[in-house]
Each structure stands twice: as C-alpha cells, then as structure tokens.
Write an enzyme that holds these catalytic residues in place. Structure first.
Site, mmCIF file in Angstrom:
data_model
loop_
_atom_site.group_PDB
_atom_site.id
_atom_site.type_symbol
_atom_site.label_atom_id
_atom_site.label_comp_id
_atom_site.label_asym_id
_atom_site.label_seq_id
_atom_site.Cartn_x
_atom_site.Cartn_y
_atom_site.Cartn_z
ATOM 1 N N HIS A 1 5.082 -6.494 -11.235
ATOM 2 C CA HIS A 1 5.046 -6.205 -9.798
ATOM 3 C C HIS A 1 4.162 -7.172 -9.026
ATOM 4 O O HIS A 1 4.381 -7.396 -7.836
ATOM 5 C CB HIS A 1 4.539 -4.767 -9.597
ATOM 6 C CG HIS A 1 4.622 -4.278 -8.178
ATOM 7 N ND1 HIS A 1 5.820 -4.051 -7.543
ATOM 8 C CD2 HIS A 1 3.653 -3.981 -7.268
ATOM 9 C CE1 HIS A 1 5.593 -3.614 -6.307
ATOM 10 N NE2 HIS A 1 4.287 -3.575 -6.119
ATOM 11 N N SER B 1 6.522 -4.583 -1.898
ATOM 12 C CA SER B 1 6.196 -3.212 -2.262
ATOM 13 C C SER B 1 6.344 -2.307 -1.035
ATOM 14 O O SER B 1 7.431 -2.236 -0.467
ATOM 15 C CB SER B 1 4.787 -3.172 -2.865
ATOM 16 O OG SER B 1 4.557 -1.973 -3.553
ATOM 17 N N TRP B 2 5.273 -1.612 -0.614
ATOM 18 C CA TRP B 2 5.371 -0.801 0.605
ATOM 19 C C TRP B 2 5.799 -1.652 1.793
ATOM 20 O O TRP B 2 6.516 -1.194 2.685
ATOM 21 C CB TRP B 2 4.048 -0.102 0.897
ATOM 22 C CG TRP B 2 3.998 0.424 2.292
ATOM 23 C CD1 TRP B 2 3.323 -0.103 3.359
ATOM 24 C CD2 TRP B 2 4.704 1.569 2.812
ATOM 25 N NE1 TRP B 2 3.562 0.631 4.493
ATOM 26 C CE2 TRP B 2 4.402 1.665 4.183
ATOM 27 C CE3 TRP B 2 5.557 2.511 2.233
ATOM 28 C CZ2 TRP B 2 4.924 2.670 5.002
ATOM 29 C CZ3 TRP B 2 6.083 3.518 3.045
ATOM 30 C CH2 TRP B 2 5.763 3.590 4.398
ATOM 31 N N ASP C 1 8.814 -4.934 -13.704
ATOM 32 C CA ASP C 1 7.989 -4.296 -12.677
ATOM 33 C C ASP C 1 7.840 -2.815 -13.026
ATOM 34 O O ASP C 1 8.813 -2.053 -12.971
ATOM 35 C CB ASP C 1 8.668 -4.465 -11.322
ATOM 36 C CG ASP C 1 7.811 -4.006 -10.149
ATOM 37 O OD1 ASP C 1 6.942 -3.145 -10.352
ATOM 38 O OD2 ASP C 1 8.027 -4.514 -9.032
ATOM 39 N N GLY D 1 0.829 -1.209 0.000
ATOM 40 C CA GLY D 1 0.000 0.000 0.000
ATOM 41 C C GLY D 1 0.860 1.254 0.000
ATOM 42 O O GLY D 1 1.419 1.624 -1.022
#
Length: 317
Positions: free
Chosen positions: A298, A115-116, A270, A43
């Site tokens: 991704h 990711s985050w 990605d 996120g």
C-alpha cells in the site's frame, strides 16, 4: 528517489474559511500558470506531506494541496477531544474542494489521491465531473463494508497476527465484536490517557500493515500522539458512518466518470486496500487504466509505485 521530481518549494499558502468554524490550511507550488492539479491526502486525517508535491513536473503543473477538515494544520484539530466532528463528513469535504477551486479561479483540475484520498477524489469527480480533467488514484479505497471488514474486523489479521493482537489489546471482549465501534468508545473517553492509548494502537496498526516489508519508520510516525489522535478520531468517525455513502456507491456510480481519463495505481500485495476494489472500479469505469504493480503493497514508497505515479502525471501533463 529518481521517480520523484526534485523538492518543490511552497509558492503560496494560507487558510481558507469553509464554514462551520473550519479553516483549511492550503498550499500552492509549481507553475502558477500551469496545468492545475489538487492533491488529496489519505487517512482521513494524515495531512499534507512535502513529498506529495514531487509527483508533478513543477514547470508544467500548478500544484494545489490542502489539509482536510480536522487534519494537519487545519483548524480545529480533530485531535482535540472537544472538537465537534458533526460538520466533518465526506460531503463537507466535497463542498470544500469546490470552494477552494472557485477561490483559486480554476476551471477544471486533475485530482490526485491515494487511499482515503482516492475515496474523496471519486466522490468529488462523480459529483462534479465537469470540473475534473483526469484522476490519478493509488491504493483504491471506496469504504464498502467488505473493505472495512478486511482491515478492521479481522481479515488482515491472517497476515499480521501479532500486530492484530496489539490492535485489539485496548478493547474489552464486548468491544472486540466490532473494533470500529469499540474504538469509537475509547477515543471519546473523558480520560485523555485512555483516548491517547487507543489512538496510538489504532494508528500503529495501519503503520504496521501499510508497507510490503516492515518499515519501522512508518510505525514510529503513526505512533506519535500528535499524529495518532486526529488520524484515529477522524478514521473511526468516517468508517463507523460508512463515509456517508450508500453501500458500494462509488463503484456503482463509476459510469458518471465516463469521459474522464484515469489511472489506478495498485500494489499487488496491498494489505490495507486489497486490489479487488481497484479491479472492480476499473471494470465499472469506462476509460480507466489499471496499473497493477507487482512486488508492492500500500505504501507510496513501495517498489514500482512512485514510477507508476510519475508515468501517470507525466502522461497527463
């Protein structure tokens, strides 16, 4: 999918008070006496997914998951326009992780994030290296300006021109100079319809760019208001503040991870978090291994990503 372990039921769950009026929804699964691992969702704002428990052998791992501040079933929700985001920063999340570890009486644990989630894992591990056994990171993201410029200030528009047009459609000419700041205005509009339309456009942009090949299911998920509002409000809040990091800090301070084994699983194509970040982190982090997955973007479900993640978690068990 054969790269995932069978569905693992939640063994225990509950809410953890972390201060500032926040309560985090937490889960445990797998072997209560097993090797501890904490899963850090993306996120910021996407929340726990049931499939995240399936990256780990449930007979071996004690699997801990939680919804970060404002996300998922944690309260208050960042999707509420009245929610105060002042006490929702990267360093609050790092402190929350330590509180959760202490509450569960875990001495050291593996950090697994995409990711985050990779950002949070790196920040936590650099702050508390003595509490981390290993890191498994996917789609590495460190919130540098060049990374934000790529996705939110026109870089990825060269790959997704029609989707970019839809992304900037809610913004007026002035706001398009810096879409992150422009979206900050819209998402805090007192007009709920304006904020909701902006949230859906912001979230749909990521849903449209996340997979190597178009995946309508991602766009459908990301465009639901119940998902889009907390997702967009938290992302914009974090990114306009550079996640409260000094520019390049997580790569600059990667030497603090010396002695912590790590695997970086990165899709070659990605478009959300391009491979240059994982490559630079790998070279700055002694003992890390970079798994560059050809034919993947991704998304965790892109070809080869799940297999590389399972190889990493099995290797560390």
């Amino acid at each position: 999918m054969e790269e995932l372990y069978p569905a693992t039921p939640v063994r225990a769950d509950g809410l953890l008070e972390v201060g500032d009026g926040h309560r985090l929804y937490c889960q445990e699964a797998g072997n209560p006496d097993g090797k501890p691992v904490v899963v850090l969702h993306g996120g910021p704002g996407s929340g726990i997914s049931a499939a995240a428990r399936q990256h780990f052998d449930p007979a071996v791992y004690r699997i801990v998951l939680f919804d970060q501040r404002g996300a998922g079933r944690s309260t208050p929700s960042a999707g509420d326009p009245a929610s105060d985001l002042a006490t929702n920063t990267l360093w609050h999340l790092v402190s929350d992780l330590e509180l959760l570890r202490e509450r569960l009486r875990i001495q050291r644990w593996q950090c697994f994030g995409g990711s985050w989630g990779s950002t949070l894992a790196l920040a936590y591990a650099q702050a508390h290296p003595d509490r981390v056994t290993e890191l498994v990171l996917r789609g590495v993201f460190t919130v540098r300006r060049c990374e934000l410029d790529w996705l939110y200030r026109g870089g990825a528009a060269h790959l997704f021109p029609a989707e970019w047009d839809a992304f900037v459609a809610p913004l007026d000419e002035r706001q398009r100079v810096d879409p992150i700041e422009g979206y900050a205005e819209l998402l805090h509009s007192p007009d709920r319809a304006v904020a909701e339309r902006a949230a859906i456009a912001w979230s749909t942009w990521e849903g449209a760019t996340v997979a190597l090949l178009p995946q309508p299911a991602f766009v459908d998920q990301y465009s639901k208001p119940s998902f889009a509002l907390p997702f967009a409000r938290l992302a914009v809040h974090y990114f306009r503040n550079g996640a409260w990091l000094e520019e390049g800090q997580l790569i600059r301070d990667a030497g603090r991870l010396a002695g912590i084994p790590g695997v970086l699983v990165q899709g070659r194509y990605d478009a959300v978090c391009p491979p240059i970040t994982a490559y630079q982190l790998h070279h700055a982090w002694p003992g890390s291994v970079l798994r560059l997955v050809e034919g993947a973007g991704h998304a965790v479900g892109d070809p080869g990503i799940l297999a590389a993640l399972r190889e990493a978690t099995d290797g560390f068990r």
